[in-house]
Scaffold this active site. Structure first.
Site, PDB file in Angstrom:
ATOM      1  N   ARG A   1       0.851  -1.180   0.000  1.00 46.50           N
ATOM      2  CA  ARG A   1       0.000   0.000   0.000  1.00 46.50           C
ATOM      3  C   ARG A   1       0.887   1.229   0.000  1.00 46.50           C
ATOM      4  NH1 ARG A   1      -3.385  -3.046  -1.296  1.00 46.50           N
ATOM      5  NH2 ARG A   1      -5.485  -3.352  -0.444  1.00 46.50           N
TER       6      ARG A   1
ATOM      7  N   HIS B   1      -0.831  -0.295  -9.855  1.00 47.94           N
ATOM      8  CA  HIS B   1      -1.509  -1.119  -8.844  1.00 47.94           C
ATOM      9  C   HIS B   1      -2.025  -2.414  -9.478  1.00 47.94           C
ATOM     10  CE1 HIS B   1      -3.731  -0.883  -4.738  1.00 47.94           C
ATOM     11  NE2 HIS B   1      -3.458  -2.139  -5.060  1.00 47.94           N
TER      12      HIS B   1
END
Length: 284
Positions: A199, A247
Site C-alpha cells: 500500500r 496497482h
C-alpha cells in the site's frame, strides 16, 4: 439475493452487507441494518478507514490461493529485471550492441520481504527457489522453517542492513503507516532496490525519492501510491531510477472471491462463524 448498486431511501434499510474495495465516510451511517463489510481485495484498509463504521459490523477480506503466486510473479519480475540488468540489455538490443554482461551470484544477494503472511510466504519461497538468500520481517513473531524471520521494530535495523532488495508486502495499518521513511532508508544496505507492492501509505514517497537521489538506494519499482491513479505531475513518472506500475502486481480471481462473499452471506443468515474476518484493532 437482492443486489443494489445505488443507495436510495427505498432500499437502504434492506442492505445487510456491502461488497467493495473502499467505504467512504457517510455510507455506513445510511445503512442501519449493515452487518458485513466485505473487501473485494486482499486488504481491507479502504473499509477500515471509514470512521463511522459501527463496531458491530464484521469486516472480511478476500482470500485467493492464486494471489500469492501472482504476487510472486510480480516480485520476481522486478528482482530479475534489476539483477540481470534487463534495461541495459534492452538498450543494447535497440542499438545493435553485442556486449556480454557479467552474471552475479544470486546466493550472495539478499532479498528482504516485509510481510510474510499467506501471500508473502509464497513470494519468499518462490524468490528463494531462484537461488537468492531470503529473509523476512513481521511485526509479531512467527515460526518459519524455510528462511529466517525477524520480528518487532527493534530488529528492523538488522533486517534492513542486509537487504540488496527490499520488498514491502505489509498491510496498511496504524502501525505500518509511514513505516518506511527517511530514518529507515538510512539503515538499509547502500544500493538496495525497493519494491513496494503493498500500500502506498507505508512508504513516505518524498523520503523514497530523496533516498534514491542521494544514492542511498539504487532505485525502486512502485505499484502503489498515496494517490491513485498517480497524477501525471508526480515526479515518479519521470524518474530514471523508478518503475511505476498501476496497482497491478496481483489481484484475487473474481469467482473464488464472489463465492466467499456468497458463503459469508449464507453464514450471516444462519449465525455461523464468517470466513476471513479481520481483527479491526490490528487491521488484518
Amino acid at each position: 439475493m437482492k443486489i443494489v448498486t445505488e443507495l436510495a431511501p427505498g432500499v437502504n434499510d434492506d442492505v445487510t452487507a456491502v461488497f467493495t474495495f473502499k467505504l467512504p465516510n457517510g455510507i455506513a451511517a445510511r445503512l442501519p441494518n449493515l452487518r458485513l463489510a466485505a473487501s473485494v481485495g486482499a486488504g481491507a484498509d479502504g473499509i477500515l478507514s471509514a470512521s463511522d463504521l459501527p463496531a458491530s459490523v464484521h469486516v472480511t477480506r478476500a482470500c485467493d490461493d492464486g494471489l500469492g503466486l501472482s504476487m510472486a510473479q510480480y516480485v520476481v519480475l522486478q528482482v530479475l529485471r534489476v539483477f540481470r540488468d534487463l534495461p541495459t540489455l534492452e538498450r543494447q538490443h535497440a542499438s545493435g550492441e553485442w556486449i556480454r554482461l557479467p552474471i552475479r551470484d544470486a546466493t550472495k544477494c539478499t532479498v528482504g520481504i516485509m510481510g510474510v503472511g499467506q501471500t508473502g510466504s509464497v513470494v519468499a519461497r518462490t524468490v528463494a527457489s531462484l537461488g537468492f538468500r531470503v529473509v523476512g520481517w513481521t511485526r509479531t513473531a512467527r515460526d518459519e522453517s524455510d528462511f529466517k524471520i525477524y520480528s518487532g521494530r527493534e530488529t528492523l535495523p538488522e533486517f534492513l542492513g542486509q537487504c540488496d532488495f527490499l520488498v514491502c508486502l505489509l498491510p496498511l495499518t496504524d502501525s505500518t503507516r509511514g513505516l518506511l521513511n527517511r530514518s529507515m532508508f538510512a539503515t538499509v544496505r547502500k544500493g538496495c532496490y525497493v519494491i513496494n507492492a503493498a500500500r502506498g501509505g507505508i512508504v513516505v514517497e518524498d523520503d523514497l525519492l530523496a533516498a534514491i537521489d542521494n544514492e542511498e538506494l539504487s532505485g525502486a519499482a512502485v505499484d502503489v501510491f498515496d494517490q491513485e491513479p498517480l497524477p501525471q505531475s508526480s515526479p515518479f513518472w519521470r524518474h530514471p531510477k523508478i518503475l511505476v506500475t498501476p496497482h497491478s502486481a496481483a489481484q484475487p480471481a473474481v469467482e473464488p472471491v464472489v463465492d466467499q462473499f456468497i458463503e459469508n452471506m449464507r453464514r450471516l443468515s444462519t449465525g455461523e462463524p464468517l470466513m476471513h474476518v479481520l481483527n479491526r484493532d490490528l487491521g488484518y
